[in-house]
Write an enzyme that holds these catalytic residues in place. Structure first.
Site, mmCIF file in Angstrom:
data_model
loop_
_atom_site.group_PDB
_atom_site.id
_atom_site.type_symbol
_atom_site.label_atom_id
_atom_site.label_comp_id
_atom_site.label_asym_id
_atom_site.label_seq_id
_atom_site.Cartn_x
_atom_site.Cartn_y
_atom_site.Cartn_z
ATOM 1 N N GLY A 129 73.378 20.736 3.738
ATOM 2 C CA GLY A 129 73.372 22.043 4.379
ATOM 3 C C GLY A 129 72.260 22.920 3.829
ATOM 4 N N GLU A 246 64.643 13.325 -3.464
ATOM 5 C CA GLU A 246 64.402 12.868 -2.093
ATOM 6 C C GLU A 246 63.155 12.002 -2.013
ATOM 7 O OE1 GLU A 246 64.719 14.868 2.321
ATOM 8 O OE2 GLU A 246 63.686 15.993 0.771
#
Length: 392
Positions: A129, A246
């Site tokens: 989110g 990431e």
């Protein structure tokens, strides 16, 4: 920089390949080769659990938390063999590659015990989110608000591009917890259960016919006071740490997926005669060179011992692969010609190469647009002055 693998590593590669190929030719042969992330969600969850049972789900994690304590080289090998075996993408990529490492790095002992074993076992699926309709790639512009009330965080706002939120169990939410704050100040990083009355997930139809992305609405959604990672107001630091993860080992597995796509383009070009065109051959050669350069660049990036920070090499990687793959999608359609513009199904289902073209249009947008990536390279990598902001 180490560009090769030891004899022991190659033995490990064979172990990985044998296990993965055995699964894909056995009980899970029905999901082999699936490219759409939304296809067969229940079977994909079962696959996550099978990975967890065999301790292949999070091999780089410490053994005590369900991993194998694998070396960086072994993690690279597994990611490559995973893609080579035609295993579908992980529906818990966010939990394994982002949420889990963030909890390992910044979470309390209680939070590690609460989340890590269930992620490693494939029992808890996470989504992210971060992005918002009015902030886009600018995480410092998030407006989703969180306030502490009666021992709980109460959250109101909206997130967008929440991949696989419709099948996830938990979401981590970057929220603004200090009234009147702006930019990276006053942000808090919360872990929230998705299945509650205060959260609504709405699918977004994509141009390739899939609905991987979602809008997520928070209306007095709640989570316990101890659900924050780090401290209140420390969310920006946690988010930046997460984004460093990431750019981790999964990038090498991603590149093996690219390898498969390029090989499919070459096969199609040979079959339909497009390979006779000197221009097509030149573009295929350029794509091959680009893919190899990305591999060496990713290995150099991963050789940095501190994976909790985004270094200069990592700053360039997103724009590099996203631009390359967008070009690969265009090459795919030029190889296919008019045959790539039609489908013989009634439900907007596309074959692999047209789907590559359609999905790759988003590669330079999600995860930070190319424009945002250039700003990051200039400001953080090269130390140049910040771009003027409209509210300055």
């Amino acid at each position: 920089m180490k560009l090769g693998f030891s004899t022991g590593d190659e033995l490990f590669r064979q172990e990985c390949a044998d296990w993965l190929n055995g699964q894909m030719s056995g009980e899970f042969k029905d999901i082999k080769g699936i490219t759409k992330l939304t296809a067969s969600p229940e079977r994909r969850k079962e696959w996550e659990q099978r990975l967890g049972e065999a301790r292949w789900g999070c091999i780089g994690w410490p053994i005590e938390w369900g991993g194998r304590g694998a070396t960086l080289g072994q993690q690279v090998i597994f990611a490559e063999e995973y893609a080579r075996a035609g295993v579908p993408g992980r529906v818990n990529h966010i939990g394994v590659e982002l949420a889990g490492p963030t909890i390992l790095a910044f979470g309390t002992p209680e939070q590690k015990q609460r989340f890590l074993p269930s992620i490693a076992k494939g029992m808890t699926i996470f989504c992210q989110g971060f992005s918002e309709p009015n902030a886009g790639s600018d995480l410092a512009g998030v407006r989703t608000a969180a306030r502490l009330e009666g021992g709980e965080w109460v959250v109101n706002g909206q997130k967008i591009w929440t991949s696989l939120a419709h099948i996830a169990d938990w979401i981590f939410v970057l929220s603004r917890s200090e009234k009147g704050s702006s930019g990276p100040n006053g942000l808090t990083f919360l872990m929230m259960e998705l299945r509650q009355p205060g959260i609504e997930v709405r699918g977004i139809k994509q141009i390739n016919g899939d609905s991987e992305f979602n809008e997520t609405f928070f209306t007095d959604a709640r989570c316990p006071a101890d659900s924050l990672i780090g401290a209140a107001g420390d969310g920006w630091r946690i988010a930046m740490g997460l984004l460093a993860f990431e750019r981790g080992v999964s990038t090498l597995g991603q590149q093996m997926g690219f390898r498969n796509e390029l090989d499919e383009i070459i096969r199609a070009a040979k079959e339909n005669g497009a390979a006779r065109s000197p221009l097509i051959r030149q573009r295929i050669a350029k794509a091959e060179i680009g893919l190899r350069l990305m591999r060496y660049g990713a290995l150099r990036m991963l050789s940095n011992a501190d994976h909790s920070k985004i270094d200069g090499a990592a700053l360039t990687y997103k724009i590099q692969w996203a631009s390359w793959r967008r070009g690969l999608g265009e090459l795919a359609m030029d190889v296919l010609g008019q045959a790539g513009e039609v489908t013989d199904t009634n439900d907007y289902e596309w074959a692999a190469l047209p789907n590559l073209f359609l999905f790759s249009r988003a590669d330079t947008i999600y995860g930070g647009t190319n424009q945002i990536q250039r700003n990051l390279i200039a400001e953080r990598g090269l130390g140049m002055p910040r771009e003027p902001r409209g509210d300055a």
